[in-house]
Design a protein around this motif. Structure first.
Motif, mmCIF file in Angstrom:
data_model
loop_
_atom_site.group_PDB
_atom_site.id
_atom_site.type_symbol
_atom_site.label_atom_id
_atom_site.label_comp_id
_atom_site.label_asym_id
_atom_site.label_seq_id
_atom_site.Cartn_x
_atom_site.Cartn_y
_atom_site.Cartn_z
ATOM 1 N N ASP A 89 7.430 -10.020 -16.741
ATOM 2 C CA ASP A 89 6.622 -9.114 -17.562
ATOM 3 C C ASP A 89 5.621 -8.318 -16.735
ATOM 4 O O ASP A 89 5.128 -7.279 -17.183
ATOM 5 C CB ASP A 89 5.866 -9.906 -18.639
ATOM 6 N N ASP A 90 5.292 -8.819 -15.537
ATOM 7 C CA ASP A 90 4.306 -8.136 -14.702
ATOM 8 C C ASP A 90 4.909 -7.006 -13.875
ATOM 9 O O ASP A 90 4.180 -6.286 -13.187
ATOM 10 C CB ASP A 90 3.637 -9.143 -13.752
ATOM 11 N N VAL A 91 6.226 -6.852 -13.904
ATOM 12 C CA VAL A 91 6.864 -5.786 -13.132
ATOM 13 C C VAL A 91 6.473 -4.435 -13.726
ATOM 14 O O VAL A 91 6.597 -4.222 -14.939
ATOM 15 C CB VAL A 91 8.397 -5.942 -13.143
ATOM 16 N N PRO A 92 5.976 -3.507 -12.904
ATOM 17 C CA PRO A 92 5.561 -2.198 -13.436
ATOM 18 C C PRO A 92 6.750 -1.380 -13.915
ATOM 19 O O PRO A 92 7.897 -1.604 -13.509
ATOM 20 C CB PRO A 92 4.870 -1.537 -12.244
ATOM 21 N N MET A 93 6.455 -0.403 -14.756
ATOM 22 C CA MET A 93 7.485 0.462 -15.330
ATOM 23 C C MET A 93 7.623 1.752 -14.522
ATOM 24 O O MET A 93 6.741 2.125 -13.756
ATOM 25 C CB MET A 93 7.115 0.821 -16.775
ATOM 26 N N ALA A 140 0.817 -1.217 0.000
ATOM 27 C CA ALA A 140 0.000 0.000 0.000
ATOM 28 C C ALA A 140 0.848 1.262 0.000
ATOM 29 O O ALA A 140 0.321 2.362 0.114
ATOM 30 C CB ALA A 140 -0.929 0.001 1.208
ATOM 31 N N ASP A 141 2.164 1.117 -0.147
ATOM 32 C CA ASP A 141 3.067 2.252 0.008
ATOM 33 C C ASP A 141 3.488 2.860 -1.327
ATOM 34 O O ASP A 141 4.414 3.646 -1.371
ATOM 35 C CB ASP A 141 4.306 1.820 0.801
ATOM 36 N N TRP A 142 2.846 2.493 -2.407
ATOM 37 C CA TRP A 142 3.090 3.129 -3.688
ATOM 38 C C TRP A 142 1.830 3.012 -4.538
ATOM 39 O O TRP A 142 0.868 2.341 -4.166
ATOM 40 C CB TRP A 142 4.294 2.518 -4.408
ATOM 41 N N VAL A 143 1.857 3.659 -5.679
ATOM 42 C CA VAL A 143 0.707 3.661 -6.588
ATOM 43 C C VAL A 143 1.069 2.887 -7.849
ATOM 44 O O VAL A 143 2.188 3.011 -8.359
ATOM 45 C CB VAL A 143 0.311 5.114 -6.944
ATOM 46 N N GLU A 144 0.131 2.087 -8.332
ATOM 47 C CA GLU A 144 0.285 1.432 -9.632
ATOM 48 C C GLU A 144 -0.949 1.702 -10.477
ATOM 49 O O GLU A 144 -2.061 1.830 -9.953
ATOM 50 C CB GLU A 144 0.486 -0.080 -9.482
ATOM 51 N N SER A 145 -0.726 1.792 -11.784
ATOM 52 C CA SER A 145 -1.853 1.964 -12.696
ATOM 53 C C SER A 145 -2.624 0.655 -12.813
ATOM 54 O O SER A 145 -2.126 -0.413 -12.446
ATOM 55 C CB SER A 145 -1.361 2.431 -14.064
ATOM 56 N N ASP A 146 -3.826 0.741 -13.355
ATOM 57 C CA ASP A 146 -4.717 -0.417 -13.375
ATOM 58 C C ASP A 146 -4.825 -1.047 -14.760
ATOM 59 O O ASP A 146 -4.140 -2.017 -15.066
ATOM 60 C CB ASP A 146 -6.090 0.004 -12.854
ATOM 61 N N THR A 147 -5.663 -0.484 -15.619
ATOM 62 C CA THR A 147 -5.967 -1.156 -16.889
ATOM 63 C C THR A 147 -4.894 -0.957 -17.958
ATOM 64 O O THR A 147 -4.828 -1.715 -18.913
ATOM 65 C CB THR A 147 -7.316 -0.654 -17.442
ATOM 66 N N ASP A 148 -4.086 0.087 -17.838
ATOM 67 C CA ASP A 148 -2.964 0.296 -18.752
ATOM 68 C C ASP A 148 -1.901 1.090 -18.008
ATOM 69 O O ASP A 148 -1.941 1.192 -16.779
ATOM 70 C CB ASP A 148 -3.407 0.995 -20.045
ATOM 71 N N GLU A 149 -0.935 1.646 -18.737
ATOM 72 C CA GLU A 149 0.205 2.287 -18.084
ATOM 73 C C GLU A 149 -0.040 3.742 -17.708
ATOM 74 O O GLU A 149 0.856 4.395 -17.157
ATOM 75 C CB GLU A 149 1.447 2.202 -18.989
ATOM 76 N N GLN A 150 -1.214 4.285 -17.937
ATOM 77 C CA GLN A 150 -1.437 5.708 -17.718
ATOM 78 C C GLN A 150 -2.030 6.003 -16.338
ATOM 79 O O GLN A 150 -2.821 5.224 -15.800
ATOM 80 C CB GLN A 150 -2.347 6.273 -18.805
ATOM 81 N N LEU A 151 -1.630 7.161 -15.785
ATOM 82 C CA LEU A 151 -2.192 7.690 -14.541
ATOM 83 C C LEU A 151 -2.475 9.170 -14.741
ATOM 84 O O LEU A 151 -1.725 9.866 -15.433
ATOM 85 C CB LEU A 151 -1.212 7.526 -13.373
ATOM 86 N N GLY A 156 5.384 4.553 -19.875
ATOM 87 C CA GLY A 156 6.495 4.113 -19.054
ATOM 88 C C GLY A 156 7.738 3.853 -19.875
ATOM 89 O O GLY A 156 7.765 4.053 -21.094
ATOM 90 N N ASP A 157 8.776 3.378 -19.184
ATOM 91 C CA ASP A 157 10.085 3.234 -19.821
ATOM 92 C C ASP A 157 10.313 1.852 -20.424
ATOM 93 O O ASP A 157 11.457 1.438 -20.628
ATOM 94 C CB ASP A 157 11.190 3.546 -18.809
ATOM 95 N N GLY A 158 9.244 1.130 -20.696
ATOM 96 C CA GLY A 158 9.401 -0.203 -21.271
ATOM 97 C C GLY A 158 8.151 -0.641 -21.998
ATOM 98 O O GLY A 158 7.338 0.183 -22.429
ATOM 99 N N ASP A 159 7.989 -1.960 -22.101
ATOM 100 C CA ASP A 159 6.849 -2.521 -22.828
ATOM 101 C C ASP A 159 5.791 -3.094 -21.897
ATOM 102 O O ASP A 159 4.895 -3.813 -22.345
ATOM 103 C CB ASP A 159 7.339 -3.625 -23.779
ATOM 104 N N GLY A 160 5.892 -2.792 -20.615
ATOM 105 C CA GLY A 160 4.940 -3.336 -19.655
ATOM 106 C C GLY A 160 3.568 -2.701 -19.778
ATOM 107 O O GLY A 160 3.337 -1.787 -20.580
ATOM 108 N N GLU A 161 2.662 -3.176 -18.940
ATOM 109 C CA GLU A 161 1.283 -2.687 -18.984
ATOM 110 C C GLU A 161 0.919 -1.846 -17.774
ATOM 111 O O GLU A 161 -0.189 -1.317 -17.704
ATOM 112 C CB GLU A 161 0.320 -3.880 -19.085
ATOM 113 N N LYS A 162 1.848 -1.732 -16.817
ATOM 114 C CA LYS A 162 1.554 -0.975 -15.605
ATOM 115 C C LYS A 162 2.675 0.006 -15.296
ATOM 116 O O LYS A 162 3.825 -0.194 -15.682
ATOM 117 C CB LYS A 162 1.338 -1.918 -14.421
#
Length: 325
Positions: free
Chosen positions: A220-224, A182-193, A289-295
């Motif tokens: 591949d699931d690691v966020p960008m 709970a100590d950071w934010v991640e995007s949900d459906t794609d890489e945008q916030l 983000g800085d890669g090809d990930g989805e989050k």
């Protein structure tokens, strides 16, 4: 010779807030009887406890430096405000030598403790974590955000909220790998916030610091980390993603891999200062983000610049005199 520094400009005061770990500010007026009465006690404390770049005592004439007084809501004299690393931490109102002495001697004890050498810790009690050195002569003004008005679109509810981004503590990901989800934010459906940040006062925003600490993993699931950020000022509400496409950004920033500090995961975002002079709100659109990930992942955001007027100064009054005196 006086041990306190007489402030003659906003720039001088901002510089001291950046250079000295603690700053004690005496807001006074020449016509204020209680101000004159407590002045010798204040000078004695300054003479005993001043330490270069650790504790600096200042005197601010509210009639000559009204902008500074307005910025910190000073409407009565004397008022003493104690700053730690550029942020006000306590206030003493009125000509009360004991209360002033107790507050100042408490901070002197704090000042004797060592600073966190690499900037990646929490430092002394009450200190705010920042991932890189503050830009001189500006101060950390992150505390000027209005929590009730924050909005963050497309966040994953399993992680933190918009308020998490402004948490004063060190990111848990820097605590020897013991990260809390709970100590950071991640995007949900794609890489945008899309983040909307209203402020309590009008700001001059010089720069931002963005901290992002995804784990070092090839999964591949690691966020960008963020790469492209579009900034908008003085909007009355959060922008929709489609809406942002139709509105020119005040500034677009593209972060490069070398911009990220290897120890703290923090990137400095320099702004075109002339375009961020009277800011009442910011919208940060994390585009990709800085890669090809989805989050996308963001741990902390810090804001640097100058805090402006919170309210009208109103009629200045003395504290300590009885009516009619």
């Amino acid at each position: 010779m006086s041990s306190s520094v007489h402030i003659t400009s906003k720039e001088q005061f901002s510089s001291l807030l950046t250079k000295s770990r603690f700053v004690v500010a005496d807001f006074y007026a020449d016509w204020c009887g209680p101000c004159t009465a407590i002045a010798p006690a204040y000078e004695q404390l300054a003479s005993q406890l001043s330490r270069p770049n650790r504790i600096t005592f200042t005197k601010i004439n509210v009639d000559q430096q009204q902008d500074i007084a307005k910025a910190y809501g000073v409407t009565a004299m004397p008022t003493f405000i104690i700053f730690e690393r550029g942020r006000p931490t306590s206030t003493v109102r009125g000509a009360d030598p004991k209360k002033l002495s107790d507050a100042v001697r408490k901070l002197a004890s704090e000042a004797s403790k060592p600073d966190d050498a690499d900037g990646s810790g929490e430092g002394s009690s009450g200190a705010v974590w920042i991932g890189a050195a503050a830009p001189k002569p500006y101060a950390d003004i992150t505390d000027q955000y209005e929590p009730k008005g924050l909005e963050l679109l497309n966040r994953d509810s399993e992680f933190g909220t918009a308020k998490t981004l402004f948490d004063p503590s060190k990111p848990s990901a820097l605590n020897n790998g013991k990260a809390k989800a709970a100590d950071w934010v991640e995007s949900d459906t794609d890489e945008q916030l899309m983040l909307f940040v209203p402020f309590k006062s009008t700001l001059k925003v010089h720069s931002l610091q963005v901290t992002s600490l995804p784990p070092a993993d090839d999964d591949d699931d690691v966020p960008m980390r963020p790469q492209t950020i579009q900034l908008y000022t003085n909007r009355s509400h959060v922008l929709g993603f489609d809406e942002a496409d139709d509105i020119p950004a005040v500034q677009t920033v593209t972060l490069q891999p070398e911009d990220w500090d290897s120890k703290t995961g923090t990137a400095k975002v320099d702004l075109r200062f002339v375009k961020f002079q009277r800011v009442t709100s910011l919208v940060l659109f994390f585009v990709d983000g800085d890669g090809d990930g989805e989050k996308l992942r963001v741990d902390r955001i810090r804001i640097f610049g100058e805090a402006g007027e919170k309210r009208e100064m109103g009629k200045l009054e003395k504290i300590g005199d009885e009516p009619g005196e």
